[in-house]
Design a protein around this motif. Structure first.
Motif, PDB file in Angstrom:
ATOM      1  N   LYS A   1       0.923  -1.340  -0.255  1.00 52.74           N
ATOM      2  CA  LYS A   1       0.141  -0.298  -0.552  1.00 52.74           C
ATOM      3  C   LYS A   1       1.028   1.696  -0.063  1.00 52.74           C
ATOM      4  CE  LYS A   1      -3.875  -2.502   2.406  1.00 52.74           C
ATOM      5  NZ  LYS A   1      -3.670  -2.258   4.347  1.00 52.74           N
ATOM      6  N   LEU A   2       1.904   1.138   0.521  1.00 52.04           N
ATOM      7  CA  LEU A   2       2.551   2.242   1.101  1.00 52.04           C
ATOM      8  C   LEU A   2       3.218   2.570  -0.453  1.00 52.04           C
ATOM      9  CD1 LEU A   2       4.703   1.473   4.188  1.00 52.04           C
ATOM     10  CD2 LEU A   2       3.461   3.808   3.394  1.00 52.04           C
ATOM     11  N   MET A   3       4.221   1.487  -1.425  1.00 47.78           N
ATOM     12  CA  MET A   3       4.565   1.616  -2.268  1.00 47.78           C
ATOM     13  C   MET A   3       3.010   1.599  -3.364  1.00 47.78           C
ATOM     14  SD  MET A   3       6.359  -1.829  -2.920  1.00 47.78           S
ATOM     15  CE  MET A   3       6.948  -2.030  -4.390  1.00 47.78           C
ATOM     16  N   LYS A   4       2.823   1.786  -3.432  1.00 46.09           N
ATOM     17  CA  LYS A   4       1.442   1.997  -4.344  1.00 46.09           C
ATOM     18  C   LYS A   4       0.968   4.065  -3.940  1.00 46.09           C
ATOM     19  CE  LYS A   4      -3.274   2.279  -3.135  1.00 46.09           C
ATOM     20  NZ  LYS A   4      -4.634   1.689  -2.542  1.00 46.09           N
ATOM     21  N   TYR A   5       1.389   4.311  -3.101  1.00 47.83           N
ATOM     22  CA  TYR A   5       1.417   5.478  -2.965  1.00 47.83           C
ATOM     23  C   TYR A   5       2.788   6.277  -3.101  1.00 47.83           C
ATOM     24  CZ  TYR A   5      -3.368   5.182  -1.063  1.00 47.83           C
ATOM     25  OH  TYR A   5      -4.769   5.244  -0.442  1.00 47.83           O
ATOM     26  N   GLU A   6       3.590   5.554  -2.763  1.00 51.21           N
ATOM     27  CA  GLU A   6       5.151   6.164  -3.701  1.00 51.21           C
ATOM     28  C   GLU A   6       4.685   6.807  -5.137  1.00 51.21           C
ATOM     29  OE1 GLU A   6       7.497   7.134  -2.385  1.00 51.21           O
ATOM     30  OE2 GLU A   6       6.208   7.096  -0.127  1.00 51.21           O
ATOM     31  N   PHE A   7       3.961   5.631  -5.622  1.00 50.91           N
ATOM     32  CA  PHE A   7       4.247   5.616  -7.256  1.00 50.91           C
ATOM     33  C   PHE A   7       3.099   7.109  -7.570  1.00 50.91           C
ATOM     34  CE2 PHE A   7       4.001   4.646 -11.315  1.00 50.91           C
ATOM     35  CZ  PHE A   7       2.853   4.606 -11.885  1.00 50.91           C
ATOM     36  N   ARG A   8       2.123   6.777  -7.169  1.00 50.62           N
ATOM     37  CA  ARG A   8       1.098   8.003  -7.334  1.00 50.62           C
ATOM     38  C   ARG A   8       1.849   9.694  -7.138  1.00 50.62           C
ATOM     39  NH1 ARG A   8      -5.089   6.346  -4.813  1.00 50.62           N
ATOM     40  NH2 ARG A   8      -5.472   8.687  -6.184  1.00 50.62           N
ATOM     41  N   LYS A   9       2.397   9.765  -5.703  1.00 51.10           N
ATOM     42  CA  LYS A   9       3.230  10.916  -5.920  1.00 51.10           C
ATOM     43  C   LYS A   9       4.275  10.831  -6.912  1.00 51.10           C
ATOM     44  CE  LYS A   9       3.454   9.781  -0.842  1.00 51.10           C
ATOM     45  NZ  LYS A   9       4.813   9.442   0.124  1.00 51.10           N
ATOM     46  N   THR A  10       4.302  10.078  -8.084  1.00 47.42           N
ATOM     47  CA  THR A  10       5.450   9.988  -8.474  1.00 47.42           C
ATOM     48  C   THR A  10       4.568   9.747 -10.143  1.00 47.42           C
ATOM     49  OG1 THR A  10       6.191   8.070  -8.450  1.00 47.42           O
ATOM     50  CG2 THR A  10       7.656   9.424  -7.384  1.00 47.42           C
ATOM     51  N   TRP A  11       3.571   9.791 -10.673  1.00 44.82           N
ATOM     52  CA  TRP A  11       3.530   9.014 -11.629  1.00 44.82           C
ATOM     53  C   TRP A  11       3.563   9.794 -12.881  1.00 44.82           C
ATOM     54  CZ3 TRP A  11      -0.603  10.211 -14.809  1.00 44.82           C
ATOM     55  CH2 TRP A  11      -1.219  10.987 -14.394  1.00 44.82           C
ATOM     56  N   TYR A  12       3.107  11.457 -12.249  1.00 46.02           N
ATOM     57  CA  TYR A  12       3.306  12.271 -12.852  1.00 46.02           C
ATOM     58  C   TYR A  12       3.915  12.418 -14.106  1.00 46.02           C
ATOM     59  CZ  TYR A  12       1.082  16.617 -14.709  1.00 46.02           C
ATOM     60  OH  TYR A  12       1.294  17.735 -16.082  1.00 46.02           O
ATOM     61  N   THR A  13       5.308  12.318 -12.987  1.00 48.51           N
ATOM     62  CA  THR A  13       6.541  12.634 -14.023  1.00 48.51           C
ATOM     63  C   THR A  13       6.912  11.356 -15.132  1.00 48.51           C
ATOM     64  OG1 THR A  13       8.199  13.727 -11.611  1.00 48.51           O
ATOM     65  CG2 THR A  13       9.434  12.821 -13.796  1.00 48.51           C
ATOM     66  N   LYS A  14       6.913   9.994 -14.762  1.00 43.44           N
ATOM     67  CA  LYS A  14       6.690   9.342 -14.895  1.00 43.44           C
ATOM     68  C   LYS A  14       6.356   9.166 -16.404  1.00 43.44           C
ATOM     69  CE  LYS A  14       8.477   6.421 -11.374  1.00 43.44           C
ATOM     70  NZ  LYS A  14       7.714   6.584 -10.085  1.00 43.44           N
ATOM     71  N   ALA A  15       5.320  10.113 -15.942  1.00 45.41           N
ATOM     72  CA  ALA A  15       4.195  10.003 -17.563  1.00 45.41           C
ATOM     73  C   ALA A  15       5.072  10.474 -18.573  1.00 45.41           C
ATOM     74  CB  ALA A  15       2.495  10.142 -17.459  1.00 45.41           C
ATOM     75  N   ILE A  16       5.227  12.020 -18.317  1.00 44.52           N
ATOM     76  CA  ILE A  16       5.685  13.030 -18.811  1.00 44.52           C
ATOM     77  C   ILE A  16       6.558  12.593 -19.661  1.00 44.52           C
ATOM     78  CG2 ILE A  16       7.025  14.922 -18.981  1.00 44.52           C
ATOM     79  CD1 ILE A  16       4.968  15.642 -17.081  1.00 44.52           C
ATOM     80  N   MET A  17       7.620  11.591 -19.350  1.00 47.41           N
ATOM     81  CA  MET A  17       9.216  11.394 -19.694  1.00 47.41           C
ATOM     82  C   MET A  17       8.276  10.071 -20.566  1.00 47.41           C
ATOM     83  SD  MET A  17      12.120  10.579 -16.983  1.00 47.41           S
ATOM     84  CE  MET A  17      10.863   9.444 -15.410  1.00 47.41           C
ATOM     85  N   LEU A  18       7.640   9.284 -20.438  1.00 39.57           N
ATOM     86  CA  LEU A  18       7.338   8.264 -21.268  1.00 39.57           C
ATOM     87  C   LEU A  18       6.556   9.188 -22.890  1.00 39.57           C
ATOM     88  CD1 LEU A  18       7.131   5.367 -20.869  1.00 39.57           C
ATOM     89  CD2 LEU A  18       4.450   5.193 -20.227  1.00 39.57           C
ATOM     90  N   VAL A  19       5.549   9.646 -22.498  1.00 40.88           N
ATOM     91  CA  VAL A  19       5.010  10.863 -23.965  1.00 40.88           C
ATOM     92  C   VAL A  19       6.323  11.276 -24.683  1.00 40.88           C
ATOM     93  CG1 VAL A  19       3.987  12.933 -24.102  1.00 40.88           C
ATOM     94  CG2 VAL A  19       3.239  11.158 -22.401  1.00 40.88           C
ATOM     95  N   VAL A  20       7.440  11.985 -24.064  1.00 45.53           N
ATOM     96  CA  VAL A  20       9.033  12.930 -24.292  1.00 45.53           C
ATOM     97  C   VAL A  20       9.309  11.079 -25.193  1.00 45.53           C
ATOM     98  CG1 VAL A  20      10.884  14.506 -24.352  1.00 45.53           C
ATOM     99  CG2 VAL A  20       9.011  14.588 -22.457  1.00 45.53           C
ATOM    100  N   THR A  21       9.264  10.360 -24.445  1.00 41.94           N
ATOM    101  CA  THR A  21       9.943   8.757 -24.812  1.00 41.94           C
ATOM    102  C   THR A  21       9.260   8.801 -26.988  1.00 41.94           C
ATOM    103  OG1 THR A  21      10.843   8.185 -23.020  1.00 41.94           O
ATOM    104  CG2 THR A  21      10.766   6.934 -25.087  1.00 41.94           C
TER     105      THR A  21
END
Lengths: 131, 251, 232
Positions: free
Chosen positions: B3-23
């Motif tokens: 559960k903690l990991m789930k929220y750690e991901f949610r805190k950072t998914w936005y940056t990851k999504a942007i990088m994915l789009v740029v890729t």
């Protein structure tokens, strides 16, 4: 309900409940709200609410049956004596106020008589107007 | 912990999504360059993809450290520290989430790289020379002064030690941030101090590893040992960080 | 039950909480009173496990505050603390994920009573709405200790009534409620005990109804006596 925070809260709520019982707003045998409900209704601490019923029961004004709740007494004499008691309290308060204004019991009686005749006069006037 | 990991991901998914789009954009550029016969787009695509491959790991690591700092020094700390989670769990979830993200990103860009190079040489029609070309290009690389041998074993060990190195780097940064947040709390120059602590810790870890591995003859064993030492040091730093959080952190 | 012995929190040379001895028992609602800086918030944060003491100890049911106590202690701070990418629903789900005693049903009901949209983004909430959200999510837990720091701050009259009702409904024989508020009048009827802190020290703890019947003073009067500037 507005509270005087300098006087015990339980007493103020208890007095109000007694008035409601004395005037018949709370009929004999009527079910009173549970302790927690009373607390929420009046915005008071649950322990304070519990104390209220303890005191009212002690005075014979209400009774609690386990599992069923607290009910206003059905004993007519108890209600009548409650009325007398509250009337007495009101009278005491009235006389205290008048004495503070420098009036004696005699003055008080005159005041009452005058007030009574005023009321009669106003009633007669109403009837005349109606005719 | 999940559960903690789930929220750690949610805190950072936005940056990851942007990088994915740029890729995706860089990849599109590459494809246009390759099949549209535009050298400019092809080159640009390749360069962007390369930078993304390296940069994404750097960015994710950095974001993870910054998030940890925020989670200890701003009001949102209440979210984590009011819950009945141990410091070990909280920190562990961060390490795992970041570590797994980096592993996945590494695998993703590696696969993308393989795909793109294959397409490139398929287009040029000479798949055979691909391997010779790559080998000659990479013959110049060495590790610890010894020439690099490009077989599966070496490549996987290299990947292992690189990733371990990254994980150690991040955990070292965590420790530095925890030290500054819990022991040096409220003092000025917090950020600068953490950075110096980080450098000192990282330097010490690198020195220790080199001291052990330089004596090892075999490249393979050296890389394995190096990677393992990184992980052990990372483990110790994780443990110390969690301990410090438990005893000294006030949010 | 929360007990603390010589509990101290120093920031440098200044003591925010100074050698406090206190026991809070279940079945009561404590009004923690004192001006800003008297130590109320720091005390609560230590009981919630957010701040480490520098001296003394604080125990929940005899054991030091820690992971276990956090399971049963619900703390609401004065400042907003939710992740700003969340919606009210996300906040509820978060609490549900980490607190066994959280009831999503109760949460939804409370949000409704306080006129808050569960889909509202935390980022867009006004300070009043944020205050309501904090209360709703805290009271939707079935905790053993509730510590609410300024629960009535920034809240409109009707919502205040809702919150008061909510607090009174939750108060039970096995629960400790601690409220701190500048709205002394609100607290007069809700609390049955008052804890007065001054400059980090405990001044006194009073049974309010008893104080009213023996001293004929309200909690507000006593507050003025303790913190007011003496004339002359």
């Amino acid at each position: 309900m507005n509270y005087d925070p300098m006087k015990p809260i339980w007493l103020q709520v208890a007095t109000r409940l007694k008035r409601q019982i004395a005037t018949g707003t709370l009929a004999p045998g009527a079910k009173l709200p549970g302790g927690r409900e009373l607390a929420a209704q009046y915005g008071i601490n649950p322990n304070t609410a519990a104390r209220i019923y303890q005191e009212l029961e002690r005075e014979g004004v209400c009774a609690t049956s386990r599992g069923l709740g607290t009910f206003v007494t059905e004993d007519e004499r108890a209600v009548q004596s409650l009325r007398r008691e509250m009337a007495h309290d009101a009278l005491e308060q009235f006389l205290e106020e008048l004495s503070g204004l420098g009036m004696t019991v005699g003055d008080a009686i005159d005041l009452i008589k005058r007030e009574e005749s005023n009321n009669d006069h106003m009633q007669t006037t109403d009837e005349e107007v109606r005719q | 912990m999940l559960k903690l990991m789930k929220y750690e991901f949610r805190k950072t998914w936005y940056t990851k999504a942007i990088m994915l789009v740029v890729t995706a954009i860089a990849q599109a550029l590459y494809m246009i360059g390759l099949y549209g016969e535009r050298d400019g787009a092809l080159l640009a695509g390749m360069i962007f993809l390369f930078f993304l491959a390296v940069g994404s790991i750097l960015i994710m690591g950095l974001e993870s450290v910054v998030t940890l700092h925020r989670d200890m020094n701003t009001k949102q700390s209440h979210m984590l520290f009011m819950t009945p989670n141990t410091s070990y769990g909280i920190l562990g979830a961060k390490v795992l989430e970041c570590g797994i993200s980096i592993l996945l990103a590494g695998a993703f860009y590696f696969a993308l790289g393989v795909l793109d190079f294959t397409l490139l040489f398929a287009k040029m029609g000479e798949l055979n020379t691909l391997w010779e070309y790559v080998q000659s290009f990479l013959a110049d690389f060495t590790i610890n002064g010894r020439p690099l041998v490009f077989d599966v074993q070496t490549m996987s060990l290299l990947t292992f030690s690189q990733l371990s190195g990254w994980i150690l780097l991040i955990v070292t940064a965590y420790l530095a941030v925890v030290i500054s947040s819990s022991l040096l709390n409220g003092k000025k120059l917090n950020g600068a101090v953490s950075f110096f602590i980080f450098l000192a810790l990282e330097g010490a870890a690198a020195w220790l590893t080199r001291a052990v591995t330089s004596r090892i003859a075999s490249t393979a064993v050296a890389m394995t040992t190096g990677g393992l030492i990184y992980l052990v040091i990372a483990g110790v730093m994780y443990y110390v960080s969690a301990l410090l959080m438990d005893k000294y952190l006030s949010v | 039950m929360i007990t603390c012995r010589q509990l101290t929190k120093k920031y440098g040379s200044k003591a925010a909480v100074d050698a406090v001895d206190l026991t809070l028992e279940p079945g009561h609602v404590y009004a923690m009173m004192g001006p800003n800086g008297s130590g109320k918030t720091t005390w609560m944060k230590m009981a919630a496990g957010l701040v480490r003491s520098t001296g003394g100890e604080i125990l929940y049911n005899g054991k030091p505050i820690g992971v276990e106590s956090r399971r049963h202690v619900a703390y609401m701070s004065t400042e907003p603390y939710f992740y700003n990418w969340m919606t009210a629903r996300d906040v509820g789900k978060y609490y549900q994920d980490f607190f066994d005693d959280f009831s999503m049903e109760k949460y939804e009901k409370l949000l409704q009573r306080m006129d808050l949209d569960i889909a509202a983004k935390v980022r867009t909430l006004s300070s009043g709405m944020m205050a309501k959200l904090k209360i709703a999510v805290t009271m939707a837990r079935d905790a053993k200790v509730y510590m609410l720091d300024e629960p009535f701050n920034g809240i409109d009259l009707l919502a205040r009534d809702e919150i008061r009702t909510c607090i009174l409904e939750e108060a039970a024989a096995d629960k400790v409620m601690v409220l701190s508020s500048h709205l002394v009048e609100e607290m007069e009827t809700i609390a049955d005990w008052a804890v007065f802190l001054k400059n980090g020290r405990l001044v006194e703890m009073r049974d309010l109804e008893q104080m009213r019947s023996t001293d004929h003073v309200s909690m507000a009067d006593r507050y003025r006596e303790i913190y007011g500037h003496t004339e002359g």
